[in-house]
Design a protein around this motif. Structure first.
Motif, short mmCIF file in Angstrom:
data_model
loop_
_atom_site.label_atom_id
_atom_site.label_comp_id
_atom_site.label_asym_id
_atom_site.label_seq_id
_atom_site.Cartn_x
_atom_site.Cartn_y
_atom_site.Cartn_z
N THR A 104 42.01 34.16 30.11
CA THR A 104 40.95 34.80 30.83
C THR A 104 41.48 35.71 32.27
OG1 THR A 104 39.27 33.29 30.12
CG2 THR A 104 38.87 34.46 32.21
N LEU A 105 42.50 35.08 32.72
CA LEU A 105 43.14 35.64 33.54
C LEU A 105 43.99 36.90 33.20
CD1 LEU A 105 45.22 32.79 35.38
CD2 LEU A 105 43.05 33.97 36.35
N TYR A 119 41.75 29.37 29.91
CA TYR A 119 41.89 29.96 31.49
C TYR A 119 43.02 30.92 31.49
CZ TYR A 119 43.26 29.53 36.32
OH TYR A 119 43.75 30.05 37.50
N ALA A 171 42.19 43.83 41.29
CA ALA A 171 41.57 42.83 40.79
C ALA A 171 40.00 43.54 40.24
CB ALA A 171 41.23 41.74 41.44
N LEU A 172 39.57 44.56 41.08
CA LEU A 172 38.33 45.34 40.70
C LEU A 172 38.51 46.14 39.75
CD1 LEU A 172 36.54 45.50 44.28
CD2 LEU A 172 36.34 43.72 42.37
N HIS A 173 39.50 46.73 39.75
CA HIS A 173 39.67 48.08 38.90
C HIS A 173 40.66 47.69 37.60
CE1 HIS A 173 37.29 50.11 41.59
NE2 HIS A 173 38.23 50.14 42.39
N GLY A 174 41.46 46.75 37.75
CA GLY A 174 42.39 46.43 36.47
C GLY A 174 43.60 46.95 36.63
N ASP A 212 42.78 38.78 30.80
CA ASP A 212 41.88 39.87 30.41
C ASP A 212 41.31 40.37 31.78
OD1 ASP A 212 42.31 39.43 27.66
OD2 ASP A 212 40.81 37.86 27.48
N TYR A 213 40.90 39.46 32.70
CA TYR A 213 40.58 40.01 33.94
C TYR A 213 41.55 40.94 34.65
CZ TYR A 213 36.80 36.26 33.84
OH TYR A 213 35.58 35.64 33.64
N ALA A 214 42.62 40.78 34.66
CA ALA A 214 43.63 41.52 35.37
C ALA A 214 43.94 42.61 34.81
CB ALA A 214 45.03 40.63 35.54
N LEU A 215 43.97 42.90 33.58
CA LEU A 215 44.35 44.06 32.91
C LEU A 215 42.98 44.87 32.93
CD1 LEU A 215 46.24 43.00 29.58
CD2 LEU A 215 47.04 44.07 31.66
N HIS A 216 41.80 44.43 32.59
CA HIS A 216 40.64 45.03 32.50
C HIS A 216 39.82 45.38 33.77
CE1 HIS A 216 41.67 45.51 28.65
NE2 HIS A 216 41.80 44.17 28.28
N GLY A 217 40.01 44.37 34.84
CA GLY A 217 39.56 44.65 36.08
C GLY A 217 37.95 43.76 36.04
#
Lengths: 218, 218
Positions: B204-205, B201, A209-212, B207-212
């Motif tokens: 967004t999940l 939503y 989660a933190l680093h992707g 994008d967050y997962a891929l990029h951290g």
């Protein structure tokens, strides 16, 4: 789950009766919590009644109605109390996610404590029974979320906001969504048996989660 | 959820009887699926019986026992069929996550299709009833996971592996865990009402997962 808080104090603490009455109240309160949690684990939420809880706790029905208006309310507070006790037993401050300045370490520690709680049958059996009812009983589910889950999620929100201020998390991230990247996978594995649960697993979730998932420039 | 597959073909398709018998079988099979899904949504899993499904479908009990050995089996296949129908209605290939070379776009598309399915009451009511039972019925839960959820997860694993080969995902990532960063949050919001569900939503999940969550070097 390990981190929970409530706006409401459990009964028997907010008022200040004579010492003997307080001890009696405290004893009844604990007996009622224990009975409620054991009963819902044994017979499920629909068959749990105030009468049943009273009988199992060895108190009068009126003792329960003096403090709570529904079985849902008793159960919510019993859970809050259980979380509080577990945190105290582990020597932790309840309702706080530590801020050591190392976000990954802090999140890993809280998720490990959550696993400890999930694998404690005193917590797991009633939590599962209540969650099962929530799936088909939307009002109960919304109360469970508002009183137990959302306050616990807000602790993660607070910790992630502090991390944003410290530059450990990007400023454009919505913390309320971000926390789900590590909280929801653990919840799903636990609730739906979709995979094994271990400290290594939750540590991995935090790192991903933190680093992707995408490669990062060196 | 939108992406599901089964090793087993539904009955009535694997054998090749005379055309009229096939049409009759196909009609009965569909009536049984519809009855099973409607019944579990109406009365819950524990009160759903083969007898009840047969009565509602207007077929003999023996017709059901000829093809399936338990109500769990009927329900699993009814779900598989529903997912297949939904994919076909949306003009998609069932059991495949597209690979356009853009992982984020492909994952977003599949999660949007999953939302469409979750908000379709024909799917949502029985899925919720079965999931609720699974929370307190571990053997059923394990069967549901093995037959429905894990095959669907494996489609994400395949897509993430292809992304690893294409350099879109780091090589040291475990795809089976990685997929949970976007699949589990949606599942939890849907099952436990922990938050609103929208295309924005789930985008967004992804994008967050891929990029951290942590800042990336520019």
């Amino acid at each position: 789950m390990a981190a929970q808080k409530s706006a409401q104090k459990p009964p028997g603490r907010t008022d200040h009766p004579a010492p003997n009455a307080t001890r009696r109240s405290e004893k009844s309160r604990r007996a009622i919590y224990d009975a409620a949690l054991a009963l819902v684990a044994d017979v499920g939420y629909p068959k749990t009644t105030i009468e049943g809880i009273a009988a199992r706790a060895g108190v009068g029905k009126q003792t329960i109605y003096r403090w709570w208006s529904s079985k849902a309310e008793v159960l919510m507070e019993a859970f809050l109390d259980l979380g509080e006790q577990a945190a105290q037993a582990a020597g932790q401050e309840p309702y706080v996610i530590p801020d050591t300045g190392d976000l990954a370490a802090d999140l890993k520690a809280v998720l490990r404590a959550t696993i400890d709680q999930m694998t404690d049958p005193r917590f797991a059996a009633p939590a599962r029974a209540l969650a099962a009812e929530g799936l088909v009983n939307e009002p109960l589910s919304r109360e469970y979320v508002a009183k137990l889950m959302e306050p616990s999620f807000q602790l993660y929100v607070d910790r992630l906001r502090a991390a944003q201020e410290a530059g450990e998390v990007r400023g454009d991230i919505d913390p309320r969504i971000a926390l789900e990247l590590f909280v929801s996978p653990l919840a799903q594995r636990w609730l739906q048996h979709t995979g094994p649960i271990s400290y290594e697993y939750t540590d991995t979730l935090v790192d991903y989660a933190l680093h992707g998932l995408a490669p990062r420039a060196q």
